[in-house]
Design a protein around this motif. Structure first.
Motif, mmCIF file in Angstrom:
data_model
loop_
_atom_site.group_PDB
_atom_site.id
_atom_site.type_symbol
_atom_site.label_atom_id
_atom_site.label_comp_id
_atom_site.label_asym_id
_atom_site.label_seq_id
_atom_site.Cartn_x
_atom_site.Cartn_y
_atom_site.Cartn_z
ATOM 1 N N THR A 218 0.823 -1.220 0.000
ATOM 2 C CA THR A 218 0.000 0.000 0.000
ATOM 3 C C THR A 218 0.852 1.263 0.000
ATOM 4 N N GLN A 219 2.077 1.170 0.550
ATOM 5 C CA GLN A 219 2.964 2.331 0.603
ATOM 6 C C GLN A 219 3.919 2.416 -0.587
ATOM 7 N N GLY A 220 3.924 1.376 -1.417
ATOM 8 C CA GLY A 220 4.864 1.364 -2.536
ATOM 9 C C GLY A 220 6.286 1.056 -2.114
ATOM 10 N N TRP A 221 6.461 0.369 -0.994
ATOM 11 C CA TRP A 221 7.794 0.017 -0.503
ATOM 12 C C TRP A 221 8.158 -1.388 -0.948
ATOM 13 N N PRO A 222 9.453 -1.697 -0.978
ATOM 14 C CA PRO A 222 9.837 -3.102 -1.133
ATOM 15 C C PRO A 222 9.556 -3.854 0.168
ATOM 16 N N ALA A 223 8.963 -5.034 0.066
ATOM 17 C CA ALA A 223 8.649 -5.822 1.263
ATOM 18 C C ALA A 223 9.910 -6.532 1.738
ATOM 19 N N VAL A 224 10.335 -6.239 2.956
ATOM 20 C CA VAL A 224 11.559 -6.815 3.516
ATOM 21 C C VAL A 224 11.227 -7.410 4.881
ATOM 22 N N VAL A 225 11.422 -8.716 5.017
ATOM 23 C CA VAL A 225 11.260 -9.398 6.301
ATOM 24 C C VAL A 225 12.600 -10.067 6.618
ATOM 25 N N PRO A 226 13.376 -9.523 7.550
ATOM 26 C CA PRO A 226 14.704 -10.082 7.825
ATOM 27 C C PRO A 226 14.626 -11.545 8.274
ATOM 28 N N LEU A 227 15.553 -12.345 7.776
ATOM 29 C CA LEU A 227 15.590 -13.758 8.144
ATOM 30 C C LEU A 227 15.836 -13.928 9.635
ATOM 31 N N TRP A 228 16.647 -13.018 10.204
ATOM 32 C CA TRP A 228 16.938 -13.137 11.635
ATOM 33 C C TRP A 228 15.668 -12.930 12.465
ATOM 34 N N ALA A 229 14.756 -12.096 11.959
ATOM 35 C CA ALA A 229 13.516 -11.859 12.702
ATOM 36 C C ALA A 229 12.635 -13.112 12.684
ATOM 37 N N VAL A 230 12.578 -13.788 11.517
ATOM 38 C CA VAL A 230 11.792 -15.022 11.424
ATOM 39 C C VAL A 230 12.385 -16.095 12.341
ATOM 40 N N ALA A 231 13.709 -16.283 12.237
ATOM 41 C CA ALA A 231 14.367 -17.296 13.069
ATOM 42 C C ALA A 231 14.246 -16.952 14.550
ATOM 43 N N GLY A 232 14.422 -15.666 14.877
ATOM 44 C CA GLY A 232 14.308 -15.246 16.274
ATOM 45 C C GLY A 232 12.907 -15.421 16.818
ATOM 46 N N GLY A 233 11.891 -15.149 15.982
ATOM 47 C CA GLY A 233 10.513 -15.330 16.419
ATOM 48 C C GLY A 233 10.188 -16.783 16.715
ATOM 49 N N LEU A 234 10.627 -17.678 15.829
ATOM 50 C CA LEU A 234 10.376 -19.099 16.069
ATOM 51 C C LEU A 234 11.143 -19.598 17.289
ATOM 52 N N ALA A 235 12.391 -19.118 17.450
ATOM 53 C CA ALA A 235 13.177 -19.529 18.620
ATOM 54 C C ALA A 235 12.516 -19.039 19.907
ATOM 55 N N ALA A 236 12.021 -17.792 19.904
ATOM 56 C CA ALA A 236 11.347 -17.264 21.085
ATOM 57 C C ALA A 236 10.079 -18.059 21.389
ATOM 58 N N THR A 237 9.390 -18.471 20.328
ATOM 59 C CA THR A 237 8.177 -19.268 20.522
ATOM 60 C C THR A 237 8.489 -20.588 21.219
ATOM 61 N N LEU A 238 9.498 -21.286 20.715
ATOM 62 C CA LEU A 238 9.853 -22.576 21.315
ATOM 63 C C LEU A 238 10.376 -22.405 22.738
ATOM 64 N N LEU A 239 11.120 -21.329 22.971
ATOM 65 C CA LEU A 239 11.627 -21.076 24.319
ATOM 66 C C LEU A 239 10.482 -20.840 25.295
ATOM 67 N N ILE A 240 9.527 -20.005 24.893
ATOM 68 C CA ILE A 240 8.382 -19.731 25.763
ATOM 69 C C ILE A 240 7.531 -20.979 25.929
ATOM 70 N N GLY A 241 7.362 -21.739 24.838
ATOM 71 C CA GLY A 241 6.590 -22.968 24.933
ATOM 72 C C GLY A 241 7.237 -23.976 25.863
ATOM 73 N N GLY A 242 8.564 -24.100 25.771
ATOM 74 C CA GLY A 242 9.257 -25.012 26.673
ATOM 75 C C GLY A 242 9.146 -24.582 28.115
ATOM 76 N N ALA A 243 9.302 -23.273 28.352
ATOM 77 C CA ALA A 243 9.196 -22.770 29.726
ATOM 78 C C ALA A 243 7.778 -22.931 30.263
ATOM 79 N N ALA A 244 6.777 -22.696 29.383
ATOM 80 C CA ALA A 244 5.380 -22.807 29.827
ATOM 81 C C ALA A 244 4.983 -24.244 30.111
#
Length: 405
Positions: free
Chosen positions: A359-385
Motif C-alpha cells: 500500500t505504501q509502494g515500498w519493497p517488502a523486507v522481512v529479515p531472516l533473523w527476525a523469522v528465526a528469532g521469532g520461532l526460537a522465542a516461541t519454542l523457548l516460551i513454549g518449553g518454559a510454559a
C-alpha cells in the motif's frame, strides 16, 4: 530329563526409550483431543509473533525504501534559504546568490526558486481567501535536474514556456486545485495560466509539492517578481559536501552570512528514520508483551490438561511408562502447541508486512533473523510454559493418578 522352556527376556520399563517420531505422535494425539482449547492458545502465541515480526518487517521495509530513495536522489544536495535579521525580521538572499554559489569549485549544479506574492485558484470565481495554502514560486528551467525530480504528467518548463503564462503544479497543489491532467487553465495572480505539467512528489524538496511553479522570466513580466531567491538548491561532489556546506552562507550573502540558513535535506530523512526506529522499538515491546500473554495461555492449557488427564497418566505409568517419558510427552505437547502458534504468527506477520508495504509502494523486507528469532522465542516460551506441568505430571504415582475422580 525335562527342560524348562526359556522365558524371553523383557527389558525393564525403565530401559524403554521413545523415538523422536513416537514422542511427536504422542504429543500430537494430546493436542487433537482438545482442538478448540489448542486453537485459542495457539492464537495467543501467533498474535505475539505476528506483532513482533510485522513491526520489524515494516520498519525494515521503510528503511529499504528510504535507502532506495537516497540512492536515487543522492545525499549531496544542500539547500540555502534566508533566515532572520538581528531585529527578528525576515532576511532576503541577494539576487546573485545562485551565481556566486556556482563559482565554488566542488559545486556541480545550482538552481533556485523565489516566492511570489500571488495566489493560485481553480478559476476566477473562487473567493480570494481560499488559497489552499498553495505557494507561487518562480523557478529556473534546470530545477528538476538539480533536485532529481520527475514530471508525473505533462512536461516541465523549457526556454519557451518559461517566458509565457505556463505553470507546473506540485503533486499536492494539483490535488488541492482538482487538476488531474495538464492542458487546463488556472487563475493565478489575476491572469489565466495554462498547466504544462504535474510533478511527482519531491522527497528532498517538500516545499515544491504544494507549489505552483512558473518560469523566472514569466514571473518577472506577469507577476511582478523581484528576483530574490527563496531557496537555492546546490549539488556538490559527494566527498566535499561538508566543506561546501561550511562556506555556503558566506558565499550566498557575503554581507550578512548569519542571516542565511543552510540545510541538508537527506539529514531530515535520516532523522525521520530514527523516529520510526524509536516507534518501532515501542511497538516491538508491545509485541513481546503479547507473546508473553500467549505463553501464559499455553501454560494454562497444559496445567488443565494434566489435571484432566490424570487417569491417562496413571494408566501409562501402570503399563510401564517412566517418569521421564511422561515428562517428555507433556513437554512435547507444549512445544508442538507453541510451534503451531509460532508458524501461524510468522505467516501472519509476513502477510501484514507485505500488505502494508504494497500500500505504501515500498519493497517488502522481512529479515531472516527476525523469522528465526521469532520461532526460537516461541519454542523457548513454549518449553518454559510446559516445563512445570510436565514435571507435575511425571510426579504422579500410578495409584494416585488412577484413583483420581
Amino acid at each position: 530329563m525335562t527342560r524348562t522352556p526359556a522365558v524371553p527376556h523383557r527389558p525393564a520399563p525403565s530401559h524403554a526409550r521413545l523415538r523422536p517420531g513416537d514422542v511427536a505422535r504422542v504429543g500430537a494425539a494430546g493436542l487433537r483431543a482438545r482442538p478448540l482449547r489448542v486453537f485459542l492458545s495457539a492464537v495467543g502465541i501467533a498474535i505475539g509473533i505476528a506483532a513482533m515480526l510485522a513491526v520489524v518487517g515494516i520498519s525494515s521495509s521503510s528503511r529499504a525504501d528510504l535507502d532506495r530513495t537516497l540512492d536515487r536522489l543522492g545525499t549531496d544536495l544542500l539547500t540555502v534559504s534566508p533566515g532572520s535579521t538581528m531585529y527578528g525580521t525576515d532576511a532576503r538572499l541577494p539576487k546573485e546568490s545562485a551565481r556566486m554559489i556556482g563559482r565554488i569549485a566542488p559545486v556541480r549544479s545550482v538552481s533556485e526558486v523565489g516566492r511570489i506574492e500571488a495566489h493560485a485558484y481553480r478559476n476566477d470565481h473562487v473567493p480570494s481567501g481560499r488559497t489552499g495554502s498553495i505557494e507561487v514560486l518562480a523557478t529556473r528551467a534546470d530545477l528538476l535536474r538539480t533536485l532529481g525530480g520527475r514530471v508525473g504528467a505533462g512536461r516541465w518548463l523549457n526556454a519557451a514556456t518559461a517566458r509565457y503564462p505556463a505553470v507546473v503544479l506540485g503533486s499536492k497543489a494539483a490535488r488541492r486545485l482538482d487538476v488531474r491532467t495538464p492542458g487546463v487553465r488556472i487563475w493565478l495572480g489575476g491572469e489565466w495560466f495554462g498547466v504544462a505539467g504535474i510533478l511527482d512528489p519531491v522527497p528532498l524538496a517538500r516545499e515544491l509539492d504544494t507549489a505552483a511553479l512558473v518560469g523566472w522570466p514569466a514571473a518577472r513580466h506577469h507577476l511582478g517578481f523581484d528576483g530574490h531567491p527563496t531557496f537555492v538548491y546546490v549539488r556538490s561532489a559527494e566527498p566535499a559536501v561538508e566543506a561546501v556546506r561550511s562556506v555556503l552562507a558566506a558565499t550566498a550573502n557575503p554581507e550578512a552570512p548569519g542571516e542565511v540558513r543552510v540545510s541538508r535535506p537527506s539529514d531530515a530523512l535520516a532523522a525521520q528514520r530514527a523516529t520510526d526506529e524509536t516507534l518501532g522499538a515501542l511497538l516491538l515491546g508491545l509485541g513481546a508483551v503479547a507473546l508473553l500473554v500467549g505463553g501464559i495461555g499455553v501454560a494454562n492449557t497444559m496445567v488443565i490438561s494434566v489435571l484432566e488427564r490424570r487417569p491417562e497418566i496413571g494408566l501409562r505409568r501402570a503399563l510401564g511408562a517412566s517418569r521421564g517419558q511422561i515428562r517428555l510427552q507433556f513437554l512435547a505437547e507444549s512445544l508442538l502447541l507453541s510451534a503451531l502458534g509460532g508458524l501461524g504468527g510468522v505467516l501472519l506477520g509476513i502477510a501484514v508486512t507485505a500488505g502494508y508495504a504494497a500500500t505504501q509502494g515500498w519493497p517488502a523486507v522481512v529479515p531472516l533473523w527476525a523469522v528465526a528469532g521469532g520461532l526460537a522465542a516461541t519454542l523457548l516460551i513454549g518449553g518454559a510454559a510446559g516445563l512445570y506441568p510436565a514435571i507435575q505430571a511425571s510426579r504422579l504415582s500410578p495409584t494416585e493418578a488412577l484413583s483420581a475422580p
